[in-house]
Write a protein that holds these residues in place. Structure first.
Motif, PDB file in Angstrom:
ATOM      1  N   TYR A  84       5.547  -8.389   4.011  1.00 36.16           N
ATOM      2  CA  TYR A  84       5.316  -7.643   5.252  1.00 36.16           C
ATOM      3  C   TYR A  84       6.278  -6.467   5.387  1.00 36.16           C
ATOM      4  N   ALA A  87       5.403  -3.728   2.856  1.00 34.69           N
ATOM      5  CA  ALA A  87       4.171  -3.037   3.221  1.00 34.69           C
ATOM      6  C   ALA A  87       4.370  -2.157   4.459  1.00 34.69           C
ATOM      7  N   LYS A  91       4.154   1.951   4.475  1.00 30.46           N
ATOM      8  CA  LYS A  91       3.030   2.581   5.170  1.00 30.46           C
ATOM      9  C   LYS A  91       3.459   3.379   6.391  1.00 30.46           C
ATOM     10  N   ASP A 153      -5.463  -9.432  10.590  1.00 34.31           N
ATOM     11  CA  ASP A 153      -5.942  -8.377   9.675  1.00 34.31           C
ATOM     12  C   ASP A 153      -4.912  -8.025   8.612  1.00 34.31           C
ATOM     13  N   GLY A 154      -3.660  -8.308   8.885  1.00 34.67           N
ATOM     14  CA  GLY A 154      -2.608  -7.960   7.945  1.00 34.67           C
ATOM     15  C   GLY A 154      -2.333  -6.462   7.924  1.00 34.67           C
ATOM     16  N   GLN A 156      -2.992  -3.311   5.819  1.00 27.90           N
ATOM     17  CA  GLN A 156      -3.894  -2.882   4.743  1.00 27.90           C
ATOM     18  C   GLN A 156      -3.636  -1.433   4.354  1.00 27.90           C
ATOM     19  N   ALA A 157      -4.219  -1.058   3.237  1.00 26.95           N
ATOM     20  CA  ALA A 157      -4.128   0.323   2.735  1.00 26.95           C
ATOM     21  C   ALA A 157      -2.672   0.783   2.604  1.00 26.95           C
ATOM     22  N   GLN A 246      -1.564  -3.429  -2.258  1.00 23.84           N
ATOM     23  CA  GLN A 246      -1.649  -2.574  -1.078  1.00 23.84           C
ATOM     24  C   GLN A 246      -2.037  -3.378   0.156  1.00 23.84           C
ATOM     25  N   LEU A 247      -1.497  -4.588   0.236  1.00 20.87           N
ATOM     26  CA  LEU A 247      -1.878  -5.509   1.310  1.00 20.87           C
ATOM     27  C   LEU A 247      -0.789  -6.553   1.529  1.00 20.87           C
ATOM     28  N   SER A 249      -0.650 -10.030   4.076  1.00 18.34           N
ATOM     29  CA  SER A 249      -1.489 -10.797   4.999  1.00 18.34           C
ATOM     30  C   SER A 249      -0.859 -12.146   5.316  1.00 18.34           C
TER      31      SER A 249
END
Length: 328
Positions: A84, A87, A91, A153-154, A156-157, A246-247, A249
């Motif tokens: 987490y 990511a 992002k 949803d976590g 993403q991208a 790229q995730l 979750s």
């Protein structure tokens, strides 16, 4: 004269045998490195990166269980939280991948320090249950903070970005070699720890903690140190995995992930150097190539696990090492 007597003593470690084991391990390392170099030209790189991430995760867990004698049911907390953090920072903060991975790894280490300081106060099943309870706290925190984790949803991208701001990781093959280097660095660190004086003390504590205490070792400090190191390396695996796929979750931080890494370690060979790598490769390959079976994959995994426990308790690598009479 005393040194000569010590060497000739039957209690002294056999030097030739030790050198033989080192030579075998060195040959396996070279073979593994060569295999990693050519593998992406034969197998899909993303699949290989998944195997390497989980192999590092399993090696980190094996350091705690196989050499420290501490069974944790909550290692998904460090793997998932690092995922987490990596990511989120990549992002939303725009950090380069190496900084995002580093920050996720550091957070996992501090989380391991906090949880380990609580968990090592108990032993056996009580230790395992405490780690599970603490990991579930992390799961519910992740579920209830959608602004940070994205909730169900976590995140993403997640952008892969450029390594050191120069090397684009958009190409799967380029990213694969970065992941391979991270895996090798983590694995070599674990190998060095296992074969260091620190590692020998860990084995002594695992085998007979009261005796280690009687010899003057502060066992609680050793157990906390290996717990933090294991959590940090698990975080390194999770942070890298977030960049690869790229995730990030809830799957990464949920309790089945802790069970999966236990399965990888036992199938490959608990307390062996190379066992977790083999276990991770087997389990990930099953999940990938038997995906069409749906939920039956779990049944197949269960059958394999039972077979491993009943037929060869030492795991895949443990059985091989026993047959060639060399520790692997």
């Amino acid at each position: 004269m005393a040194d000569s007597a010590a060497i000739d003593s039957p209690l002294a470690p056999p030097v030739s045998e030790s050198r033989g084991v080192e030579a075998l391990h060195r040959a396996i390392f070279i073979g593994l490195a060569a295999l990693l170099v050519v593998a992406p030209f034969v197998v899909y790189p993303v699949f290989l990166m998944k195997v390497l991430c989980f192999a590092l995760f399993a090696c980190a867990f094996n350091l705690l269980l196989g050499y420290g004698g501490l069974l944790s049911f909550g290692h998904a907390a460090y793997f998932g939280m690092a995922s987490y953090v990596s990511a989120y920072t990549a992002k939303y903060w725009g950090l380069t991948p190496e900084l995002a991975i580093l920050l996720g790894t550091v957070v996992a280490g501090f989380l391991g320090l906090a949880f380990g300081a609580l968990a090592i106060r108990r032993q056996g099943i009580y230790f395992a249950m405490i780690t599970l309870a603490l990991a579930q706290m992390v799961f519910f925190f992740s579920l209830q903070t959608p602004r940070f984790t994205g909730g169900e949803d976590g995140i993403q991208a997640v952008p892969r970005g450029k390594l050191f701001g120069l090397l684009s990781l958009a190409d799967d093959r380029v990213l694969y070699y970065v992941v391979a280097l991270i895996f090798l660095a983590g694995f070599l660190l674990i190998y060095r720890v296992i074969h260091s004086p620190f590692g020998q003390v860990l084995k002594a504590i695992r085998d007979n903690e009261p005796r280690a205490v009687s010899l003057g070792y502060r066992t609680a400090q050793y157990k906390l140190a290996v717990f933090v190191l294991s959590a940090t390396l698990a975080g390194l695996a999770g942070a890298t995995k977030a960049i690869v796929f790229q995730l990030a979750s809830l799957t990464d931080v949920n309790w089945p992930m802790s069970g999966e890494v236990v399965l990888m370690t036992l199938v490959g060979g608990m307390g062996t150097v190379f066992g977790p790598i083999a276990g991770a490769a087997v389990i990930i390959a099953m999940e990938n190539y038997l995906a069409q079976l749906g939920s039956w994959v779990l049944v197949v995994q269960g059958v394999i696990f039972v077979a491993c426990v009943l037929l060869f308790r030492e795991g895949i690598v443990g059985v091989i090492g026993k047959r060639i009479k060399q520790p692997l």
